[in-house]
Design a protein around this motif. Structure first.
Motif, short mmCIF file in Angstrom:
data_model
loop_
_atom_site.label_atom_id
_atom_site.label_comp_id
_atom_site.label_asym_id
_atom_site.label_seq_id
_atom_site.Cartn_x
_atom_site.Cartn_y
_atom_site.Cartn_z
N ILE A 138 1.13 -1.29 -0.11
CA ILE A 138 -0.14 -0.18 -0.03
C ILE A 138 1.01 1.20 0.16
N GLY A 139 1.88 1.37 0.65
CA GLY A 139 2.84 2.26 1.17
C GLY A 139 3.43 3.06 -0.47
N SER A 140 4.04 2.01 -1.06
CA SER A 140 4.65 2.41 -2.24
C SER A 140 3.59 3.04 -3.04
N ASN A 141 2.52 2.43 -3.35
CA ASN A 141 1.45 2.99 -4.32
C ASN A 141 0.86 4.48 -3.71
N LEU A 142 0.71 4.60 -2.14
CA LEU A 142 0.36 5.88 -1.81
C LEU A 142 1.42 6.87 -1.96
N ALA A 143 3.01 6.43 -1.68
CA ALA A 143 3.77 7.53 -1.81
C ALA A 143 3.87 7.91 -3.40
N ASN A 144 3.65 7.13 -4.48
CA ASN A 144 3.47 7.73 -5.64
C ASN A 144 2.54 8.56 -5.93
N ASP B 205 -14.36 -8.70 2.33
CA ASP B 205 -14.77 -7.46 1.53
C ASP B 205 -13.33 -7.12 0.88
N PHE B 206 -13.28 -7.48 -0.57
CA PHE B 206 -12.01 -7.42 -1.24
C PHE B 206 -12.04 -5.81 -1.85
N VAL B 207 -10.97 -5.06 -1.36
CA VAL B 207 -10.92 -3.79 -1.97
C VAL B 207 -9.51 -3.47 -2.63
N PHE B 208 -9.85 -2.86 -3.94
CA PHE B 208 -8.34 -2.66 -4.67
C PHE B 208 -7.62 -1.82 -4.21
N VAL B 209 -6.33 -1.83 -4.46
CA VAL B 209 -5.49 -0.84 -3.70
C VAL B 209 -5.36 0.58 -4.42
N ASP B 210 -5.95 0.67 -5.40
CA ASP B 210 -6.20 2.17 -5.96
C ASP B 210 -7.29 2.82 -5.33
N PRO C 162 3.59 -15.70 2.40
CA PRO C 162 2.41 -16.65 2.59
C PRO C 162 1.31 -15.84 3.37
N TYR C 163 1.48 -14.91 4.09
CA TYR C 163 0.69 -14.28 4.95
C TYR C 163 -0.04 -13.06 4.48
N THR C 164 -0.09 -12.85 3.11
CA THR C 164 -0.38 -11.54 2.48
C THR C 164 -1.83 -11.44 1.96
N GLY C 165 -2.36 -12.79 1.70
CA GLY C 165 -3.70 -13.16 1.30
C GLY C 165 -4.05 -14.12 0.18
N ILE C 166 -5.39 -14.60 0.22
CA ILE C 166 -5.45 -15.42 -0.69
C ILE C 166 -5.41 -15.36 -2.23
N LEU C 167 -5.71 -14.20 -2.66
CA LEU C 167 -5.54 -14.00 -4.17
C LEU C 167 -3.97 -14.32 -4.57
N GLN D 154 -10.18 -2.99 4.76
CA GLN D 154 -10.76 -4.50 4.70
C GLN D 154 -9.64 -5.40 3.95
N ASN D 155 -9.81 -6.37 3.22
CA ASN D 155 -8.91 -7.01 2.23
C ASN D 155 -8.23 -6.52 1.25
N VAL D 156 -7.07 -5.75 1.26
CA VAL D 156 -6.58 -5.01 0.18
C VAL D 156 -5.97 -6.10 -0.93
N TYR D 157 -6.22 -5.74 -1.95
CA TYR D 157 -5.44 -6.48 -3.02
C TYR D 157 -4.94 -5.71 -4.25
N GLY D 158 -4.21 -6.14 -5.13
CA GLY D 158 -3.92 -5.62 -6.50
C GLY D 158 -2.55 -5.71 -7.05
N PRO D 159 -2.13 -4.96 -8.10
CA PRO D 159 -0.59 -5.39 -8.54
C PRO D 159 0.38 -4.97 -7.53
#
Length: 377
Positions: free
Chosen positions: A13-19, A257-262, A228-233, A216-221
């Protein structure tokens, strides 16, 4: 322009937020310890580190180090505190580490702010978690809103996975609001609640505006494919690309509740910069529940690759059955709306995963570790 410090800012999340902050004209500093579990064995060559370093001044340091925090706090206007150990399962047997980093690191940050008369920080945004709710909120036909406790091992061994509540008939799942009962069912959830409580309690006494975001459950590129603890996707994506079978826990009808990183980045930016967010706690999610069975179906569709799928009935102690965010408060206060549907998000995630090397995510090793600790049944 604001000067913004992101702890854990070289993470997913942080690297995307920094950008996003940099693109908006802000000056960004990142503090990150480049943990190998997240960044791999060559952290400074990782994709996340490279992403963060293009947008921010990256300082390699630890939130558990007072010296490291004191080096990056001067002159900052906003602190977005993302640095934390993550993973509900791992937290149950690495109790000291999770408390030391999540609670201890937050305490050091606040202690510095409390004792620095020259501080410039005006706002602290803490990344909290849906895990603090435990099983979340349900509607009972007899009792109204209720908050079931942790499911019993006996019930789950006999295949009864849905939560129950004394004196109630079948429960209806509803969105969990910010004023719902707090009852974390894991060490991770306890530490996230403590982080949040520390920030929301201490900051107002210092003239600093706090904001807590219950992700909630954050996912994305960019999400780790080796942790192995990062999430099922990520876990299921690696198994599909390896042509290996997927074992689905419980009956596959458990949901998240899966929420996209953007969308998470947008919400976090607005909470950091908009004064309407000050002193508030917000859920950040999609507001939609997606079952594990649906996750597997969507990933198989996205990769166009069939693999064996087995619903095993296995379960992990401390897991919750469902948890879906009620987004009323963040909608009404900040006008936030999630923009990326789960199907579109999976397409974007799968396209990115397909560009990465196929690696061993360490999933089987993590399961064996949990079996040995008697947390996986």
């Amino acid at each position: 322009m604001s000067r913004i410090l992101i702890t854990g800012g070289a993470g997913f999340i942080g690297s995307n937020l920094a950008n996003a902050f940099a693109a908006d004209g802000h000056e960004v500093t990142v503090l990150d310890n480049l943990l190998p579990q997240v960044h791999g064995t060559s952290p400074e060559s990782s994709e996340l580190y490279q992403l963060a370093s293009k947008a921010a001044t990256v300082v390699v340091g630890d939130v558990c180090s007072r010296k490291d925090l004191e080096a990056v706090l001067p002159g900052q206007d906003v602190v977005v505190h993302l640095a934390a150990e993550t993973g509900t399962g791992q937290s149950m047997y690495e109790v000291e580490r999770y408390n030391r980093v999540n609670v201890g690191g937050t305490a050091i940050l606040l202690d510095i702010l409390a004792n620095d008369s020259s501080r410039t920080v005006k706002k602290v945004v803490i990344a909290s978690s849906r895990s603090i709710y435990g099983e979340g909120r349900y509607l009972s036909p007899e009792l109204g809103y209720v908050y079931p406790g942790s499911r019993s091992e006996t019930d789950m061994l006999e295949g009864r996975f849905e939560p129950t509540y004394p004196g109630s008939g079948a429960l209806e799942l509803v969105g969990t609001s910010e004023d719902s009962k707090i009852q974390p069912s894991s060490v991770y959830g306890i530490t996230k609640h403590t982080q949040e409580a520390l920030v929301m309690t201490v900051c107002p006494t210092l003239g600093i505006s706090p904001v807590a975001l219950r992700y909630q459950n954050v996912y994305g590129p960019g999400q780790s494919l080796t942790n192995p603890y990062t999430g099922i996707l990520s876990i299921f994506s690696t198994l599909i690309r390896q042509g290996r079978a997927i074992n689905i826990f419980e009956d596959g009808l458990e949901s998240r509740d899966f929420v996209f990183v953007d969308d998470v980045v947008r919400a976090t930016m607005q909470a950091s910069l908009d004064s309407r967010a000050n002193n508030q706690i917000f859920n950040v999610g999609s507001g939609v529940g997606t079952t594990v069975n649906t996750v597997v179906d969507e990933l198989i569709r996205a990769y166009d690759q069939k693999v064996p799928v087995e619903v095993t009935g296995n379960f992990r102690l401390g897991d919750v059955r469902h948890n879906i965010a009620d987004l009323t408060r963040i909608r009404e206060t900040l006008g936030f709306e999630p923009e990326v549907s789960f199907r579109d998000g999976v397409e974007k995630f799968a396209a990115w995963v397909a560009s990465q090397d196929v690696v061993d995510g360490g999933y089987e090793a993590s399961l064996e570790e949990m079996r040995q600790k008697k947390l996986l049944k």
